[in-house]
Design a protein around this motif. Structure first.
Motif, PDB file in Angstrom:
ATOM      1  N   UNK A  11       0.807  -1.220   0.000  1.00 52.99           N
ATOM      2  CA  UNK A  11       0.000   0.000   0.000  1.00 52.99           C
ATOM      3  C   UNK A  11       0.839   1.270   0.000  1.00 52.99           C
ATOM      4  N   UNK A  12       2.044   1.213   0.535  1.00 52.98           N
ATOM      5  CA  UNK A  12       2.857   2.431   0.619  1.00 52.98           C
ATOM      6  C   UNK A  12       3.939   2.522  -0.462  1.00 52.98           C
ATOM      7  N   UNK A  13       4.177   1.432  -1.200  1.00 56.42           N
ATOM      8  CA  UNK A  13       5.176   1.476  -2.265  1.00 56.42           C
ATOM      9  C   UNK A  13       4.711   2.410  -3.383  1.00 56.42           C
ATOM     10  N   UNK A  14       5.591   3.290  -3.813  1.00 56.65           N
ATOM     11  CA  UNK A  14       5.290   4.230  -4.892  1.00 56.65           C
ATOM     12  C   UNK A  14       6.509   4.366  -5.787  1.00 56.65           C
ATOM     13  N   UNK A  15       6.278   4.771  -7.019  1.00 55.65           N
ATOM     14  CA  UNK A  15       7.367   5.055  -7.942  1.00 55.65           C
ATOM     15  C   UNK A  15       8.188   6.202  -7.361  1.00 55.65           C
ATOM     16  N   UNK A  16       9.503   6.055  -7.281  1.00 53.59           N
ATOM     17  CA  UNK A  16      10.325   7.122  -6.722  1.00 53.59           C
ATOM     18  C   UNK A  16      10.429   8.343  -7.636  1.00 53.59           C
ATOM     19  N   UNK A  17      10.019   8.209  -8.885  1.00 58.22           N
ATOM     20  CA  UNK A  17      10.104   9.311  -9.843  1.00 58.22           C
ATOM     21  C   UNK A  17       8.787  10.093  -9.891  1.00 58.22           C
ATOM     22  N   UNK A  18       7.698   9.402 -10.245  1.00 57.40           N
ATOM     23  CA  UNK A  18       6.403  10.072 -10.411  1.00 57.40           C
ATOM     24  C   UNK A  18       5.467   9.930  -9.231  1.00 57.40           C
ATOM     25  N   UNK A  19       5.867   9.182  -8.216  1.00 63.63           N
ATOM     26  CA  UNK A  19       5.054   8.946  -7.012  1.00 63.63           C
ATOM     27  C   UNK A  19       3.744   8.217  -7.313  1.00 63.63           C
ATOM     28  N   UNK A  20       3.722   7.461  -8.430  1.00 64.35           N
ATOM     29  CA  UNK A  20       2.527   6.704  -8.809  1.00 64.35           C
ATOM     30  C   UNK A  20       2.445   5.404  -8.026  1.00 64.35           C
ATOM     31  N   UNK A  21       1.245   4.863  -7.950  1.00 64.44           N
ATOM     32  CA  UNK A  21       1.048   3.530  -7.395  1.00 64.44           C
ATOM     33  C   UNK A  21       1.768   2.535  -8.295  1.00 64.44           C
ATOM     34  N   UNK A  22       2.250   1.446  -7.722  1.00 68.64           N
ATOM     35  CA  UNK A  22       2.919   0.393  -8.478  1.00 68.64           C
ATOM     36  C   UNK A  22       2.040  -0.852  -8.503  1.00 68.64           C
ATOM     37  N   UNK A  23       1.951  -1.474  -9.672  1.00 75.23           N
ATOM     38  CA  UNK A  23       1.134  -2.673  -9.838  1.00 75.23           C
ATOM     39  C   UNK A  23       2.014  -3.821 -10.308  1.00 75.23           C
ATOM     40  N   UNK A  24       1.538  -5.042 -10.097  1.00 75.23           N
ATOM     41  CA  UNK A  24       2.265  -6.231 -10.538  1.00 75.23           C
ATOM     42  C   UNK A  24       2.268  -6.314 -12.055  1.00 75.23           C
TER      43      UNK A  24
END
Length: 68
Positions: A11-24
Motif C-alpha cells: 500500500x505504501x510502495x510508490x514510484x520514486x520518480x512520479x510517485x505513482x502507485x505500483x502494480x504487478x
C-alpha cells in the motif's frame, strides 16, 4: 513472487520518480516486476522496477521504461 511483499508494504510502495502507485507486471523475459500504474516518463510510457530475491528495487537507475 510479489506475494511475499506484505499487504501493508504494498500500500505504501510508490514510484520514486512520479510517485505513482505500483502494480504487478512481468517484463519481456517473463520475470515479475512492479510497474507504474500511470504514465511516467512521457505519454504512453511506464517505468518497471525489478524484484530481486523478493525485494523490489525502487531505484530510478535500475528501472526500465516500456511503452504501453
Amino acid at each position: 513472487m510479489t506475494d511475499a511483499i506484505e499487504p501493508w508494504v504494498r500500500e505504501i510502495l510508490r514510484c520514486p520518480v512520479g510517485r505513482h502507485e505500483l502494480v504487478d507486471a512481468t517484463n519481456e523475459a517473463g520475470e515479475p516486476v512492479l510497474e507504474c500504474a500511470e504514465d511516467c516518463g512521457g505519454a504512453g510510457q511506464r517505468r518497471q522496477f525489478p524484484i530481486t530475491d523478493g525485494i523490489p528495487v525502487l531505484l530510478e537507475s535500475d528501472a526500465t521504461t516500456v511503452t504501453r
